[in-house]
Design a protein around this motif. Structure first.
Motif, PDB file in Angstrom:
ATOM      1  N   VAL A   1      16.396  -2.339  -0.707  1.00  0.00           N
ATOM      2  CA  VAL A   1      15.256  -1.597  -1.498  1.00  0.00           C
ATOM      3  C   VAL A   1      14.097  -2.101  -1.962  1.00  0.00           C
ATOM      4  CG1 VAL A   1      15.015   0.094  -3.421  1.00  0.00           C
ATOM      5  CG2 VAL A   1      17.271   0.167  -2.375  1.00  0.00           C
ATOM      6  N   THR A   2      12.856  -1.946  -1.785  1.00  0.00           N
ATOM      7  CA  THR A   2      11.881  -2.490  -2.217  1.00  0.00           C
ATOM      8  C   THR A   2      10.657  -1.365  -2.713  1.00  0.00           C
ATOM      9  OG1 THR A   2       9.812  -3.910  -1.534  1.00  0.00           O
ATOM     10  CG2 THR A   2      10.463  -2.034   0.124  1.00  0.00           C
ATOM     11  N   GLY A   3       9.667  -1.762  -3.139  1.00  0.00           N
ATOM     12  CA  GLY A   3       8.633  -0.905  -3.745  1.00  0.00           C
ATOM     13  C   GLY A   3       7.987  -1.569  -4.953  1.00  0.00           C
ATOM     14  N   THR A   4       6.872  -1.199  -5.341  1.00  0.00           N
ATOM     15  CA  THR A   4       6.231  -1.713  -6.574  1.00  0.00           C
ATOM     16  C   THR A   4       6.863  -1.210  -7.751  1.00  0.00           C
ATOM     17  OG1 THR A   4       4.190  -1.669  -5.158  1.00  0.00           O
ATOM     18  CG2 THR A   4       3.638  -1.916  -7.504  1.00  0.00           C
ATOM     19  N   LYS A   5       6.973  -0.056  -7.917  1.00  0.00           N
ATOM     20  CA  LYS A   5       7.622   0.154  -9.394  1.00  0.00           C
ATOM     21  C   LYS A   5       8.590   1.126  -8.950  1.00  0.00           C
ATOM     22  CE  LYS A   5       5.792   3.956 -11.019  1.00  0.00           C
ATOM     23  NZ  LYS A   5       4.912   4.858 -11.789  1.00  0.00           N
ATOM     24  N   GLY A   6       9.682   0.921  -9.899  1.00  0.00           N
ATOM     25  CA  GLY A   6      10.731   1.560  -9.889  1.00  0.00           C
ATOM     26  C   GLY A   6      12.136   1.202  -8.681  1.00  0.00           C
TER      27      GLY A   6
ATOM     28  N   ILE B   1      12.260   2.683  -0.111  1.00  0.00           N
ATOM     29  CA  ILE B   1      10.991   2.311  -0.582  1.00  0.00           C
ATOM     30  C   ILE B   1      10.662   3.092  -1.968  1.00  0.00           C
ATOM     31  CG2 ILE B   1       8.494   1.891  -0.113  1.00  0.00           C
ATOM     32  CD1 ILE B   1       9.110   1.277   2.530  1.00  0.00           C
ATOM     33  N   SER B   2      10.616   2.501  -2.924  1.00  0.00           N
ATOM     34  CA  SER B   2      10.099   3.397  -4.264  1.00  0.00           C
ATOM     35  C   SER B   2       8.664   3.497  -4.390  1.00  0.00           C
ATOM     36  CB  SER B   2      10.593   2.626  -5.454  1.00  0.00           C
ATOM     37  OG  SER B   2      10.305   1.625  -5.527  1.00  0.00           O
ATOM     38  N   SER B   3       7.931   4.027  -5.124  1.00  0.00           N
ATOM     39  CA  SER B   3       6.392   3.962  -5.463  1.00  0.00           C
ATOM     40  C   SER B   3       5.734   2.906  -5.337  1.00  0.00           C
ATOM     41  CB  SER B   3       6.311   4.592  -6.972  1.00  0.00           C
ATOM     42  OG  SER B   3       5.091   5.037  -7.229  1.00  0.00           O
ATOM     43  N   LEU B   4       4.649   2.991  -4.466  1.00  0.00           N
ATOM     44  CA  LEU B   4       3.988   2.019  -4.169  1.00  0.00           C
ATOM     45  C   LEU B   4       2.751   1.747  -4.955  1.00  0.00           C
ATOM     46  CD1 LEU B   4       3.936   1.993  -0.328  1.00  0.00           C
ATOM     47  CD2 LEU B   4       5.339   0.719  -1.787  1.00  0.00           C
ATOM     48  N   GLY B   5       2.108   0.725  -5.388  1.00  0.00           N
ATOM     49  CA  GLY B   5       0.986   0.442  -6.399  1.00  0.00           C
ATOM     50  C   GLY B   5       0.431  -1.024  -6.138  1.00  0.00           C
ATOM     51  N   ILE B   6      -0.757  -1.179  -6.648  1.00  0.00           N
ATOM     52  CA  ILE B   6      -1.165  -2.284  -6.698  1.00  0.00           C
ATOM     53  C   ILE B   6      -0.785  -3.553  -7.446  1.00  0.00           C
ATOM     54  CG2 ILE B   6      -3.542  -3.699  -6.807  1.00  0.00           C
ATOM     55  CD1 ILE B   6      -3.470  -1.764  -4.578  1.00  0.00           C
TER      56      ILE B   6
ATOM     57  N   LYS C   1      -2.299  -2.404   2.805  1.00  0.00           N
ATOM     58  CA  LYS C   1      -1.712  -3.722   3.092  1.00  0.00           C
ATOM     59  C   LYS C   1      -0.534  -3.985   2.420  1.00  0.00           C
ATOM     60  CE  LYS C   1      -6.336  -5.923   3.336  1.00  0.00           C
ATOM     61  NZ  LYS C   1      -7.114  -6.902   2.677  1.00  0.00           N
ATOM     62  N   ILE C   2      -0.213  -3.397   1.095  1.00  0.00           N
ATOM     63  CA  ILE C   2       0.851  -3.559   0.500  1.00  0.00           C
ATOM     64  C   ILE C   2       2.023  -2.800   1.083  1.00  0.00           C
ATOM     65  CG2 ILE C   2       2.067  -2.908  -1.627  1.00  0.00           C
ATOM     66  CD1 ILE C   2      -0.521  -3.957  -3.148  1.00  0.00           C
ATOM     67  N   ALA C   3       1.653  -1.484   1.752  1.00  0.00           N
ATOM     68  CA  ALA C   3       2.560  -0.684   2.402  1.00  0.00           C
ATOM     69  C   ALA C   3       3.046  -1.286   3.670  1.00  0.00           C
ATOM     70  CB  ALA C   3       1.799   0.697   2.839  1.00  0.00           C
ATOM     71  N   TRP C   4       2.151  -2.131   4.253  1.00  0.00           N
ATOM     72  CA  TRP C   4       2.377  -2.883   5.465  1.00  0.00           C
ATOM     73  C   TRP C   4       3.558  -3.766   5.290  1.00  0.00           C
ATOM     74  CZ3 TRP C   4       3.081  -7.518   7.561  1.00  0.00           C
ATOM     75  CH2 TRP C   4       3.010  -7.616   9.016  1.00  0.00           C
ATOM     76  N   GLN C   5       3.437  -4.600   3.949  1.00  0.00           N
ATOM     77  CA  GLN C   5       4.191  -5.604   3.589  1.00  0.00           C
ATOM     78  C   GLN C   5       5.793  -4.992   3.379  1.00  0.00           C
ATOM     79  OE1 GLN C   5       4.260  -8.976   3.489  1.00  0.00           O
ATOM     80  NE2 GLN C   5       2.136  -9.329   3.748  1.00  0.00           N
TER      81      GLN C   5
ATOM     82  N   SER D   1       2.812   1.387 -13.797  1.00  0.00           N
ATOM     83  CA  SER D   1       4.128   1.523 -14.605  1.00  0.00           C
ATOM     84  C   SER D   1       3.738   1.654 -16.046  1.00  0.00           C
ATOM     85  CB  SER D   1       4.886   0.342 -14.376  1.00  0.00           C
ATOM     86  OG  SER D   1       4.264  -0.845 -14.626  1.00  0.00           O
ATOM     87  N   MET D   2       2.513   1.217 -16.424  1.00  0.00           N
ATOM     88  CA  MET D   2       2.022   1.401 -18.043  1.00  0.00           C
ATOM     89  C   MET D   2       1.827   2.704 -18.485  1.00  0.00           C
ATOM     90  SD  MET D   2       1.933  -0.290 -20.651  1.00  0.00           S
ATOM     91  CE  MET D   2       1.926  -2.080 -20.321  1.00  0.00           C
ATOM     92  N   GLN D   3       1.376   3.227 -17.353  1.00  0.00           N
ATOM     93  CA  GLN D   3       1.091   4.863 -17.532  1.00  0.00           C
ATOM     94  C   GLN D   3       2.274   5.714 -17.889  1.00  0.00           C
ATOM     95  OE1 GLN D   3      -1.016   5.827 -13.841  1.00  0.00           O
ATOM     96  NE2 GLN D   3      -2.923   5.835 -14.749  1.00  0.00           N
ATOM     97  N   ALA D   4       3.239   5.113 -16.919  1.00  0.00           N
ATOM     98  CA  ALA D   4       4.760   5.819 -17.381  1.00  0.00           C
ATOM     99  C   ALA D   4       5.297   5.380 -18.575  1.00  0.00           C
ATOM    100  CB  ALA D   4       5.609   5.437 -16.126  1.00  0.00           C
TER     101      ALA D   4
END
Length: 571
Positions: free
Chosen positions: A97-102, A217-222, A234-238, A378-381
């Protein structure tokens, strides 16, 4: 600001601090493994810490990071030297599992669901909050100290014995822990291993996995832009780099551009990719709406992803026909069907716990709200969760309530953006401190971090204090004053503003709670004495009937706080 940094350097107390004994986080410098190893847990962790890259060397590594694929290939060599093979990893029945948040929460949901079916689970995640062994879990629990030490010395010994024939090289901290996790799961004969990607995906050291059973893949972000790229595409490609030919993969709904990239990656690799439905689309004829053990609306997409990952794994595990059907997928994108979750799935979602994420801890008149949010999304959440959770408690509270923010962020985080998001929470105090557990303490190896210097952490706190003031329309430079005496460390405070900077987590918590939390008042916990002028600033806290504290901005900050608030976690 430059003048203040120089002031830190001139302080004799700071210059004289022993590296391991007084600063438990953030020390840079050269380290060597203990000459005489007792082979126990603390010795294992101290030796593990020698694999960290110190702050100055880390900058050089970042400048030279131009060939990540070479670094991934090096992982295969380390794996072999540790006595493991990729063929053995093929038998771990891995969920990757990967992703930016979660991604951590998704893994936690998934692991709990499969454990509710009676499977023996392995779970590898990062970072740890209090003790490093939290990263490697078997059947939902961090492996014991003795077991950690046993397996650590087995792996470390093999690598150490072969380093002279490999140019003296040893795997870095996270690489070593990844190898150790694989070794533990193989030795403990887990039925399934849930593996959380450390950073990115394509070139993350966990991506030596060749044949996972399913990927997510969880939620993507910068985030981590210097490594992963500065756009969502670019992040999605990774992140899509964990896809494998014929291996089913699932993703939550993403923005259009990164979703297109994921779709193209899946098609190129030959990976059947499905988009998870909304959680309320799963119908249960038994217990009504799906109940989650983790708070926050953002956890609903993580739970949906976990349901799909667990369901797919169970199908492949229990049905050879399903496994063949999944493997025949040609790649591309489709919608994952919303099935009816089994009672065991529902119980798994409801019983999931994940410390430091949307966690509430109440002790007497103080409520701690802990969330390791460290990106703007994630801070918004976090703000949404805190606003609702705090409002509910305040509605039923007797007497006045004071809100306090305890904040820190590290690395290349956009602190100003995160602080701006926190403004609507209307805090009475904003307190800043580095990720240092305490300034006068015995060495706590689990909490040591050599990847950032003390000066950098302290400077960041001062910058955050100034940013908070600017966001409140107070643009003038705050007047710094030395508020801790007797040869201790400096505490900077603005004379007219409700902002404070403390030198460590313990001193900040003790000031915020004003002696109300007996756990923090333990005589064994020592901090440098605070001047009367600082004590006077706590009058509003002393008069309040209730204190609500949001601790956020860094998982390391949350972990340091939990070390003091929940002493059992450090035992």
């Amino acid at each position: 600001m430059t003048g203040r940094v120089h002031a830190w350097r001139r302080l004799p107390a700071l210059a004289a601090l022993p590296r391991c004994r007084r600063w438990t986080l953030g020390v840079s410098g050269t380290r060597a493994a203990p000459r005489r190893r007792r082979m126990d847990y603390q010795d294992a962790v101290c030796t593990l810490n020698t694999l960290q890259t110190n702050a100055s060397a880390l900058e050089q590594v970042r400048r030279e990071r131009g060939h990540p694929e070479v670094q991934l290939q090096a992982m295969f060599g380390f794996l072999k030297r540790a006595g493991l093979t990729v063929e053995e990893l093929d038998h771990l029945n891995i969920i990757h599992v990967t992703g930016t948040k979660g991604k951590g929460s998704t893994c936690a949901f998934t692991e709990q669901i499969l454990r509710s079916y009676g499977f023996r689970t392995g779970f590898y995640s990062s970072p740890h909050l209090v003790q490093v062994r939290e990263r490697i879990r078997v059947d939902g629990h961090p492996i014991g100290r003795d077991l950690f030490a046993k397996y650590f010395w087995e792996v470390y010994g093999r690598l150490d014995q072969t380093k002279d024939t490999h140019g003296g090289t040893m795997p870095a901290y996270f690489r070593f822990l990844t190898i150790l996790a694989f070794h533990v799961f193989l030795q403990e004969k887990v039925d399934v291993a849930v593996i959380e990607v450390g950073l990115g995906g394509a070139y993350d050291c966990t991506n030596i996995i060749r044949k996972p059973w399913v990927c997510g893949i969880s939620s993507l972000g910068i985030d981590h832009t210097s490594i992963l790229g500065d756009t969502l595409e670019k992040i999605a490609w990774q992140k899509g780099g964990i896809f494998k030919p014929g291996v089913p993969a699932f993703t939550v709904k993403q923005q259009e551009a990164p979703m297109t990239v994921l779709q193209e990656r899946a098609k190129d690799i030959g990976c059947p990719l499905s988009v998870c439905p909304e959680l309320d689309q799963y119908q249960s004829s038994v217990s009504g709406p799906v109940r989650l053990g983790l708070a926050g609306l953002h956890q609903r997409s993580n739970a949906s992803l976990a349901l799909q990952l667990a369901h797919c794994w169970l199908q492949r595990r229990c049905s050879a026909e399903a496994a063949v059907a999944s493997a025949e997928g040609s790649g591309g994108l489709c919608a994952a069907p919303a099935f009816e979750p089994s009672p065991r799935m529902l119980r798994g979602l409801a019983e999931t716990e994940w410390q430091g994420r949307n966690q509430c801890l109440t002790r007497s008149s103080i409520t701690y709200f802990l969330d390791g949010a460290h990106t703007t999304r994630s801070m918004q959440a976090c703000v949404s969760w805190f606003s609702e959770a705090a409002a509910q408690r305040e509605a039923s509270a007797t007497g006045s309530v004071v809100r306090v923010l305890l904040f820190n962020a590290t690395g290349e985080r956009d602190c100003v953006a995160m602080l701006k998001l926190l403004l609507p929470c209307h805090f009475d105090f904003a307190v800043f401190c580095p990720n240092i557990t305490e300034t006068i303490a015995a060495c706590n190896a689990d909490q040591q971090n050599f990847n950032v210097s003390v000066e950098n952490m302290l400077t960041r706190c001062l910058d955050n204090q100034r940013s908070w003031r600017v966001l409140h329309g107070q643009e003038e430079e705050p007047a710094a004053e030395l508020l801790i005496g007797s040869g201790g460390l400096p505490l900077v405070a603005e004379r007219r503003s409700a902002t404070l900077v403390f030198p460590c987590i313990l001193s900040a918590l003790q000031w915020i709670t004003q002696g109300r939390d007996s756990v923090l008042s333990d005589p064994s916990k020592h901090v440098a004495p605070v001047k009367a002028s600082v004590a006077a600033k706590g009058a509003l806290l002393q008069e309040a009937a209730n204190i609500h504290v949001l601790i956020t901005g860094s998982l390391h900050l949350v972990g340091g706080a939990l070390k003091h608030l929940e002493p059992s976690l450090a035992s």
